[in-house]
Design a protein around this motif. Structure first.
Motif, PDB file in Angstrom:
ATOM      1  N   UNK A   1       4.234   4.734 -13.107  1.00 25.93           N
ATOM      2  CA  UNK A   1       4.238   3.184 -12.627  1.00 25.93           C
ATOM      3  C   UNK A   1       2.774   2.789 -12.447  1.00 25.93           C
ATOM      4  N   UNK A   2       2.151   1.507 -12.206  1.00 25.61           N
ATOM      5  CA  UNK A   2       1.106   1.281 -12.034  1.00 25.61           C
ATOM      6  C   UNK A   2       0.564   1.768 -10.713  1.00 25.61           C
ATOM      7  N   UNK A   3      -0.569   2.083 -10.574  1.00 30.09           N
ATOM      8  CA  UNK A   3      -1.152   2.407  -9.062  1.00 30.09           C
ATOM      9  C   UNK A   3      -0.827   1.339  -8.124  1.00 30.09           C
ATOM     10  N   UNK A   4      -0.773   1.712  -6.899  1.00 26.27           N
ATOM     11  CA  UNK A   4      -0.540   0.724  -5.917  1.00 26.27           C
ATOM     12  C   UNK A   4      -1.697   0.500  -4.948  1.00 26.27           C
ATOM     13  N   UNK A   5      -2.318  -0.702  -5.127  1.00 30.75           N
ATOM     14  CA  UNK A   5      -3.567  -0.760  -4.414  1.00 30.75           C
ATOM     15  C   UNK A   5      -3.484  -0.833  -2.855  1.00 30.75           C
ATOM     16  N   UNK A   6      -4.380  -0.464  -2.108  1.00 39.44           N
ATOM     17  CA  UNK A   6      -4.175  -0.583  -0.934  1.00 39.44           C
ATOM     18  C   UNK A   6      -3.926  -1.964  -0.341  1.00 39.44           C
ATOM     19  N   UNK A   7      -3.255  -2.248   0.997  1.00 40.57           N
ATOM     20  CA  UNK A   7      -2.973  -3.595   1.286  1.00 40.57           C
ATOM     21  C   UNK A   7      -4.345  -4.540   1.599  1.00 40.57           C
ATOM     22  N   UNK A   8      -4.250  -5.818   1.483  1.00 40.15           N
ATOM     23  CA  UNK A   8      -5.507  -6.670   1.562  1.00 40.15           C
ATOM     24  C   UNK A   8      -5.594  -6.796   3.161  1.00 40.15           C
ATOM     25  N   UNK A   9      -6.903  -6.756   3.678  1.00 41.03           N
ATOM     26  CA  UNK A   9      -7.012  -7.247   4.900  1.00 41.03           C
ATOM     27  C   UNK A   9      -6.443  -8.469   5.340  1.00 41.03           C
ATOM     28  N   UNK A  10      -6.044  -8.350   6.517  1.00 40.94           N
ATOM     29  CA  UNK A  10      -5.292  -9.700   7.144  1.00 40.94           C
ATOM     30  C   UNK A  10      -6.383 -10.780   7.113  1.00 40.94           C
ATOM     31  N   UNK A  11      -6.154 -12.135   6.940  1.00 39.31           N
ATOM     32  CA  UNK A  11      -7.111 -13.148   6.982  1.00 39.31           C
ATOM     33  C   UNK A  11      -7.624 -13.383   8.264  1.00 39.31           C
ATOM     34  N   UNK A  12      -8.830 -13.691   8.230  1.00 42.18           N
ATOM     35  CA  UNK A  12      -9.463 -14.114   9.554  1.00 42.18           C
ATOM     36  C   UNK A  12      -9.061 -15.435  10.145  1.00 42.18           C
ATOM     37  N   UNK A  13      -8.604 -15.744  11.034  1.00 43.93           N
ATOM     38  CA  UNK A  13      -8.000 -16.837  11.597  1.00 43.93           C
ATOM     39  C   UNK A  13      -9.536 -18.058  11.764  1.00 43.93           C
ATOM     40  N   UNK A  14      -9.344 -19.211  11.081  1.00 45.84           N
ATOM     41  CA  UNK A  14     -10.074 -20.098  11.263  1.00 45.84           C
ATOM     42  C   UNK A  14      -9.694 -21.497  11.681  1.00 45.84           C
ATOM     43  N   UNK A  15     -10.113 -22.014  12.973  1.00 48.59           N
ATOM     44  CA  UNK A  15      -9.494 -23.050  13.546  1.00 48.59           C
ATOM     45  C   UNK A  15     -10.510 -24.108  13.885  1.00 48.59           C
ATOM     46  N   UNK A  16     -10.447 -25.179  13.363  1.00 50.00           N
ATOM     47  CA  UNK A  16     -11.464 -26.342  13.577  1.00 50.00           C
ATOM     48  C   UNK A  16     -10.815 -27.317  14.614  1.00 50.00           C
TER      49      UNK A  16
END
Length: 127
Positions: free
Chosen positions: A98-113
């Motif tokens: 099976x294809x390698x499993x990449x590490x999970x992506x970092x959580x998005x940084x919240x940006x509020x206007x």
């Protein structure tokens, strides 16, 4: 070097350098043994050599495709992979995994206007 994150070609290089028998026939029940061979080969070669050999093998395979089966100059390839049967077997076995499993992506940084003025101060524009 994390063997679980190796590409298919890097896995083939590691299998070539491992104790995997040249006559090995893939069986899905052997997954743990195959992973052990990959880890063994990667450990023997080291990260830099695995990457260098992967690049050589990948470029050789691409030259076979581009030239309809006849690579331009395979001397470096033949020196590094003297047993065509073994490297072919290693590539076949690596392709079954099976294809390698990449590490999970970092959580998005919240940006509020909070206001349009705050948005203007950042240099961003509203759409």
């Amino acid at each position: 070097m994390n063997a679980a994150l190796l590409s298919g070609t890097e896995r083939a290089v590691a299998l070539f350098a491992s104790d995997m028998p040249a006559t090995y026939r893939y069986r899905p029940t052997d997954l743990n043994q195959i992973k052990a061979w990959i880890a063994q080969g990667a450990e023997r070669l080291g990260a830099d050599q695995v990457r260098a050999d992967e690049e050589l093998l990948r470029s050789h395979n691409l030259s076979l495709i581009a030239s309809s089966g006849q690579p331009a100059d395979g001397s470096a390839y033949r020196a590094r992979f003297p047993s065509q049967r073994r490297i072919s077997r290693a590539q076949s076995v690596a392709g079954m995994l099976p294809a390698p499993t990449p590490p999970p992506a970092p959580a998005p940084v919240p940006f509020t206007v909070h206001s349009f003025a705050e948005l203007v101060d950042t240099g961003w524009t509203a759409v």
